[in-house]
Design a protein around this motif. Structure first.
Motif, mmCIF file in Angstrom:
data_model
loop_
_atom_site.group_PDB
_atom_site.id
_atom_site.type_symbol
_atom_site.label_atom_id
_atom_site.label_comp_id
_atom_site.label_asym_id
_atom_site.label_seq_id
_atom_site.Cartn_x
_atom_site.Cartn_y
_atom_site.Cartn_z
ATOM 1 N N GLU A 1 0.812 -1.219 0.000
ATOM 2 C CA GLU A 1 0.000 0.000 0.000
ATOM 3 C C GLU A 1 0.843 1.266 0.000
ATOM 4 O O GLU A 1 0.410 2.293 -0.525
ATOM 5 N N HIS A 2 2.037 1.223 0.582
ATOM 6 C CA HIS A 2 2.790 2.461 0.789
ATOM 7 C C HIS A 2 4.267 2.293 0.431
ATOM 8 O O HIS A 2 5.134 2.878 1.075
ATOM 9 N N HIS B 1 6.470 6.623 5.400
ATOM 10 C CA HIS B 1 5.404 6.043 6.225
ATOM 11 C C HIS B 1 5.222 4.561 5.919
ATOM 12 O O HIS B 1 4.886 3.780 6.815
ATOM 13 N N GLY B 2 5.495 4.140 4.677
ATOM 14 C CA GLY B 2 5.456 2.714 4.377
ATOM 15 C C GLY B 2 6.525 1.950 5.141
ATOM 16 O O GLY B 2 6.278 0.862 5.672
ATOM 17 N N ALA B 3 7.725 2.513 5.220
ATOM 18 C CA ALA B 3 8.802 1.883 5.986
ATOM 19 C C ALA B 3 8.450 1.798 7.464
ATOM 20 O O ALA B 3 8.620 0.757 8.111
ATOM 21 N N LEU B 4 7.956 2.915 8.006
ATOM 22 C CA LEU B 4 7.609 2.967 9.430
ATOM 23 C C LEU B 4 6.550 1.926 9.771
ATOM 24 O O LEU B 4 6.690 1.149 10.733
ATOM 25 N N LEU B 5 5.488 1.875 8.973
ATOM 26 C CA LEU B 5 4.406 0.922 9.223
ATOM 27 C C LEU B 5 4.874 -0.514 9.063
ATOM 28 O O LEU B 5 4.441 -1.404 9.798
ATOM 29 N N SER B 6 5.759 -0.757 8.104
ATOM 30 C CA SER B 6 6.247 -2.127 7.896
ATOM 31 C C SER B 6 7.047 -2.604 9.098
ATOM 32 O O SER B 6 6.991 -3.789 9.470
ATOM 33 N N GLY B 7 7.815 -1.711 9.706
ATOM 34 C CA GLY B 7 8.562 -2.095 10.901
ATOM 35 C C GLY B 7 7.653 -2.444 12.056
ATOM 36 O O GLY B 7 7.870 -3.439 12.768
#
Length: 444
Positions: free
Chosen positions: A421-422, A427-433
């Motif tokens: 999705e990102h 923000h995609g990196a942050l959420l994936s972590g």
């Protein structure tokens, strides 16, 4: 006598490989849950592809710059937590509006007439709607360039008008994905979710956020991981180039896609075939910056100065005016995809000469020599091998998920390339972590 042979592996519960946004957000989540966590980072700094550097008495971002849409964005919340001030800088490189934030020049160096700019804006919007309609049903091997060749004749666009639209979407591919229009999958236009709200930048640098995330964590800098052995009975052994081995029950890897594609880290046993195929099919984009500091401001009072008509391989079509953000006479040009790869092959002096020639094509003799410059080369960086991932023509739905999938109960994966999705965003990196950390904690 001192014992010969390798020193014993240092042991911890969980190892996180990479101290970028994904790795640090995961490590903080794990530590908060009571896990013993060690972060191994190849660089001599934290941040990964977030890189704020002191330059000319300023703090400039050599990697990511924007929060793309502040509403509901986890990076917005993190910035507030870190006390990092932001400034609204709400212009995009494919912003064809004629508002006061953007000034448009023709290839000949003249300010674009209002009618001409509005016609291009309308053509781009019409083509965009047609492309998005195709994207949802496009075959995997179809590129954005292929899609353009279908929609332009159908819209009655030919000659110079068609060329202008091709260039506009080529710039979009370069700036949003770090790829050429012939490399980016047409289906990519239908992927992802955007955050609403203004786009903002950090006058004191994006690195404030990763500095904040790293507080209190056990981060080992200068630890270049070379091999991951996850087949033994007593956990995972991670070998480094200069600092021996580390052993852990579980390992979370946040290696950039470019590093995985290059095979710089080996695995035993080899990673599952589905993950290897995802690594091969997804693309790693190139996106670079050229900062120029001048003795005084000579340019338009606009946030974005854009030249239309530079051609597919043209550079320095978009200039971002940072005078309002940094309080100093600084312009930065951003280049992606084939343009960035071409520029990376040249030294700083040649790049600056080309940049100045482009500016003088707009402002003539008013352009002085810069007092300082800074040029990035993310594709040449051995710990990134590119700027961010993109869905390449030929990728398959599910490739991001395959890249994110754990291997047994030992190896976990995060990073912007693991986010369907990102991808390509902070923000995609942050959420994936956070996602990977919670999966790991759920495993016990």
């Amino acid at each position: 006598m001192p014992r010969s042979g390798p020193r014993p592996a240092e042991t911890t519960d969980t190892l996180v490989i990479g101290a970028g946004a994904a790795g640090l957000s995961a490590a903080r989540e794990l530590r908060r849950a009571g896990r013993a966590v060690t972060v191994l980072e190849a660089r001599t700094r934290t941040g990964g592809r977030l890189w704020t550097q002191e330059w000319q008495g300023l703090r400039i971002d050599l990697g990511a710059s924007w929060i793309h849409g502040v509403s509901g964005n986890p990076v917005t919340a993190l910035a507030a937590e870190a006390g990092a001030a932001t400034v609204v800088y709400d212009v995009g490189t494919l912003d064809y509006a004629t508002g006061e934030g953007t000034v448009v020049y023709t290839a000949a160096g003249h300010r674009a007439a209002g009618d001409e700019a509005r016609r291009l804006q309308d053509d781009v919007r019409r083509a965009g709607r047609a492309l998005y309609a195709l994207a949802g049903k496009a075959p995997a091997d179809r590129s954005l360039a292929d899609g353009l060749e279908e929609v332009l004749p159908a819209l009655g666009l030919a000659g110079a008008r068609a060329a202008a639209v091709r260039e506009a979407f080529g710039r979009m591919a370069e700036d949003d994905w770090g790829a050429g229009a012939d490399e980016l999958a047409l289906a990519a236009l239908a992927l992802g979710e955007d955050h609403e709200g203004a786009e903002v930048v950090f006058p004191r640098g994006y690195g404030q956020l990763t500095d904040h995330l790293a507080e209190g964590l056990d981060v080992r800098l200068g630890h270049v991981v070379t091999h991951v052995d996850h087949g033994g009975a007593d956990g995972v052994v991670v070998r480094t180039r200069d600092h021996g081995a580390f052993r852990a029950r579980r390992v979370l890897l946040t290696l950039p896609l470019g590093v995985l594609k290059a095979g710089d880290v080996t695995f035993a046993p080899a990673l599952p075939e589905a993950k290897q195929q995802a690594v091969r099919r997804l693309g790693m984009g190139t996106y670079d910056k050229v900062y120029l500091r001048f003795p005084h401001v000579f340019w338009d009072d606009a946030d974005l100065i854009r030249r239309q008509g530079g051609g597919a391989q043209g550079a320095f079509a978009n200039w971002f005016n940072l005078h309002r953000v940094l309080g100093a006479p600084v312009l930065v040009a951003l280049a992606g995809g084939p343009v960035a790869r071409r520029l990376e092959a040249h030294g700083d002096a040649a790049v600056v000469r080309e940049a100045l020639a482009a500016l003088r094509g707009l402002y003539g003799a008013a352009v002085p020599e810069p007092v300082a410059h800074r040029v990035t080369r993310w594709a040449a960086d051995p710990y990134a091998r590119g700027a961010y991932s993109f869905p390449a023509a030929g990728f398959r739905p599910g490739d991001h998920e395959a890249l994110a999938a754990p291997v047994g109960d030992r190896l976990y994966f995060a990073g912007e390339a693991t986010s369907a999705e990102h991808s390509s965003t902070v923000h995609g990196a942050l959420l994936s972590g956070l996602r990977a950390a919670r999966h790991l904690l759920g495993a016990g």
